[in-house]
Design a protein around this motif. Sequence first.
Motif, mmCIF file in Angstrom:
data_model
loop_
_atom_site.group_PDB
_atom_site.id
_atom_site.type_symbol
_atom_site.label_atom_id
_atom_site.label_comp_id
_atom_site.label_asym_id
_atom_site.label_seq_id
_atom_site.Cartn_x
_atom_site.Cartn_y
_atom_site.Cartn_z
ATOM 1 N N ILE A 1 44.867 44.078 40.440
ATOM 2 C CA ILE A 1 43.734 43.941 41.404
ATOM 3 C C ILE A 1 43.943 43.028 42.735
ATOM 4 C CG2 ILE A 1 41.294 43.709 41.814
ATOM 5 C CD1 ILE A 1 41.007 44.680 38.749
ATOM 6 N N THR A 2 44.256 41.666 42.191
ATOM 7 C CA THR A 2 44.445 40.762 43.294
ATOM 8 C C THR A 2 45.960 40.789 43.973
ATOM 9 O OG1 THR A 2 45.341 39.177 41.626
ATOM 10 C CG2 THR A 2 42.758 39.056 42.122
ATOM 11 N N ARG A 3 46.455 41.945 43.700
ATOM 12 C CA ARG A 3 47.876 42.226 44.388
ATOM 13 C C ARG A 3 48.997 41.246 43.839
ATOM 14 N NH1 ARG A 3 44.926 44.337 48.857
ATOM 15 N NH2 ARG A 3 44.412 46.250 48.233
ATOM 16 N N SER B 1 41.367 33.026 43.015
ATOM 17 C CA SER B 1 40.643 33.653 41.937
ATOM 18 C C SER B 1 41.342 33.544 40.737
ATOM 19 C CB SER B 1 40.170 35.103 42.219
ATOM 20 O OG SER B 1 41.343 35.765 42.873
ATOM 21 N N ASP B 2 42.766 33.762 40.785
ATOM 22 C CA ASP B 2 43.703 33.963 39.860
ATOM 23 C C ASP B 2 43.620 32.227 38.834
ATOM 24 O OD1 ASP B 2 44.757 36.121 40.599
ATOM 25 O OD2 ASP B 2 46.527 35.488 40.932
ATOM 26 N N PRO C 1 36.331 44.804 46.080
ATOM 27 C CA PRO C 1 37.334 43.865 45.450
ATOM 28 C C PRO C 1 37.040 42.762 45.024
ATOM 29 C CG PRO C 1 37.653 44.598 47.887
ATOM 30 C CD PRO C 1 36.172 44.970 47.528
ATOM 31 N N ASN C 2 36.203 42.032 45.404
ATOM 32 C CA ASN C 2 35.552 40.915 44.733
ATOM 33 C C ASN C 2 35.061 40.937 43.454
ATOM 34 O OD1 ASN C 2 32.925 39.232 44.203
ATOM 35 N ND2 ASN C 2 33.955 37.870 45.417
ATOM 36 N N VAL D 1 37.333 41.589 40.648
ATOM 37 C CA VAL D 1 37.753 40.446 40.055
ATOM 38 C C VAL D 1 36.670 39.863 39.041
ATOM 39 C CG1 VAL D 1 38.276 37.952 40.628
ATOM 40 C CG2 VAL D 1 39.084 40.015 42.055
ATOM 41 N N ARG E 1 46.510 33.613 43.989
ATOM 42 C CA ARG E 1 45.310 33.496 45.116
ATOM 43 C C ARG E 1 44.183 32.510 44.156
ATOM 44 N NH1 ARG E 1 42.749 38.913 47.148
ATOM 45 N NH2 ARG E 1 41.128 37.581 46.529
ATOM 46 N N GLN F 1 44.233 42.435 36.009
ATOM 47 C CA GLN F 1 43.733 41.299 37.086
ATOM 48 C C GLN F 1 44.658 40.990 38.317
ATOM 49 O OE1 GLN F 1 42.997 37.546 36.033
ATOM 50 N NE2 GLN F 1 41.994 36.853 37.412
#
Lengths: 349, 350
Positions: A331-333, A340-341, A256-257, A260, A338, A328
């Motif tokens: 992926i980050t739901r 990372s966004d 998952p990481n 991203v 979050r 993206q």
Amino acid sequence: MSHRAQKDSDQARANPLGQALTWLPRLLEPVMRFAQRVLGTRRMPWLFLTPNLLIFGTFTFLPIVINFYYAFTGGVKLFPSERPFTGMENMVTLFDCRDYFNPSTCRKDIFWQAVFNTAKFAVLQVGLMVVFSVITALVLNKKIIGRGFWRGVFFYPVLLSPVVVALIWKWILQSQGVLNGLLIGVGASPTEWLTSANWMFFWVILVSIWAHMGFYTLIVLAGLQAIPKDLYDAAQMDSASPWRVLRRITLPLLMPNLLVVIVLALIRAVQIFDEVFVLTGGGPGTATTFLVQFIYQTGFASEIHLYGLAAAASLVLAGALLVLTLLQLKITRGGEIRNSDAEGGAGHA
Amino acid sequence: MPEALRFLTRTSGRTQLDWTDWLSYVYLVFGLFLMFGPVLWIVMSSFKTQSGLSDFPPTFLPYGQKTVHVTGHEARLPLYRVKKPDGSTRELAELRRIGLTATMIDPAKPDEEMPVNIKDREKTSELRVATENYTELFGKLSFGRYLWNSVFITVVATLITLLFNSMAAFALSKYRFKGQKTVFLLIIATLMIPPTIILVPNFLVISNLGLLNSLWGVIWPAVATPTGVFLLRQYMLTIPDELLDAARMDHASEWQIYWRIVLPLTAPALAVLAIFSVMWRWNDFLWPLIVLSRSELFTLQLALNAFQGELQTEWNYLLAMTVITIIPVTLVFAFLQKHITTGIASSGVK
């Protein structure tokens, strides 16, 4: 004011950073006190938001609207009222091709060359960079002596400006440069790196990996450190080989990481400009001309400023970025914002 | 092979280095060479004289051609080791050179000129650190001007960034009001719009505001960073609201609450944002390139770009200038590396 707050703010004013932070607001104190009396406490948050929103509005949201207007108008005038409406003409010009897979059959052959270069660059650069980042992060995640130091080593080039990065490598790659010197030293023949199209494309990829790898290494490293330790302990009990541990535990849990990282890197890669522009100027020929450089040259650097065409090309780039950003978010739901966004599509704030 | 691997890993005790450790250190040392090597090379090169830079293959240490002062000649003359026809060598100074023949003199006997074929001589070099590359920068190339422009943009933009972003973050974290969520989402949405895709319209906005060819034209669009608002808001959310309520009881104004209570408590996050902002603004290139076209307004980055594009690039000055541009970033790196790397690792922001 409460005792603790008083103490905290006194403490802050005692250190130089705190002092530097508070002199500016202190100057604004009378104005703001007056504003609060006029507006009332309830409207104060809007006052706090005003400067930021004003700037976002002027330099981000308004330009987005204007960009559409530019894309559908022609001529060489900057001011919108002097620009004749031309509908889809700019788009048609950009997409006027007999064979989309052969840039030389297109009316704007440089645009298509730039599109293909950008796609090729993005895939190769991101692919290689992610591999190197993962290897480096794996090494840095081991019990090594001086981990902080080594982490810094790989991160250092990230801080250098694109212009400096380009100059450093131009100096190394020039025909009388150290690379050719080393090649002669080991008995190989020197190469004119800067004037060979294929070599230059290779170096552009390598240099951009060199410059940005450290950033992604850190993100991958954070991902590695989030993997529960007991999984590795269990693997050690079973005396699994390092290779097996990597394939069965580390990589699946890192996925998952990693996704991203890949999308973030792609968003950056399609916007490549600065370091390549200084290093190669887009050449030799158009070998390293990328999309943003096409926009810059069409709109600003060429003799006739074709703002409409540049804006239309911006829309194409925006479309690509939109797809990547949606990817993206998926992926980050989606919905939840979050950490990372925060990187988002911007790269630089 | 798997058998061998298992054997190797099993024999390694907890304290003993196993083969993956050795491989790791080899990789790290290789990385050290690859990451710092190019920068070290440019630093070493920046101390070479113009003639030292043209030596090929290049030397690591700054060697320069020896020069000598000869009576009767104002400028210092370059020294060569000349092989005489009888096999002996002498050190001679060059007066002038036409084609393949140089006119040379013995520094001890300045009156006697002699022709020498340039094939029969080689430069005499000595270790010489060309500090003049740096000292002459300030007189030449109006380097001080560019440095000032860069420092001005970086410092002013960072201060305004800290002020504006912390104000917005304060409103978004310490109040409940209608439209709050919309505003927050709107600000986060600007993350998705990179400056590269709104270049043309932003150029129009800047020129309409009369900010073209003004340092403020670089500063204003950059000071509202979504990253900064986000970073500070997340941090301010951890400050207990009771502190603010207590201050309100004591009749503190909202502005006082902001800067006397919340701002000092946000200092760690502000420091991270300050570091980022300094790096962003110091390294900015594309936007300044579009806004600033008059050379007296160039930032260091623009000046570097302009000089390297010239036909006759004076690399000795260009390299020195590059090194000076690297210094602040390297200092930030040396002293604040830990803050930056942990900041990035925890927020994913660059």
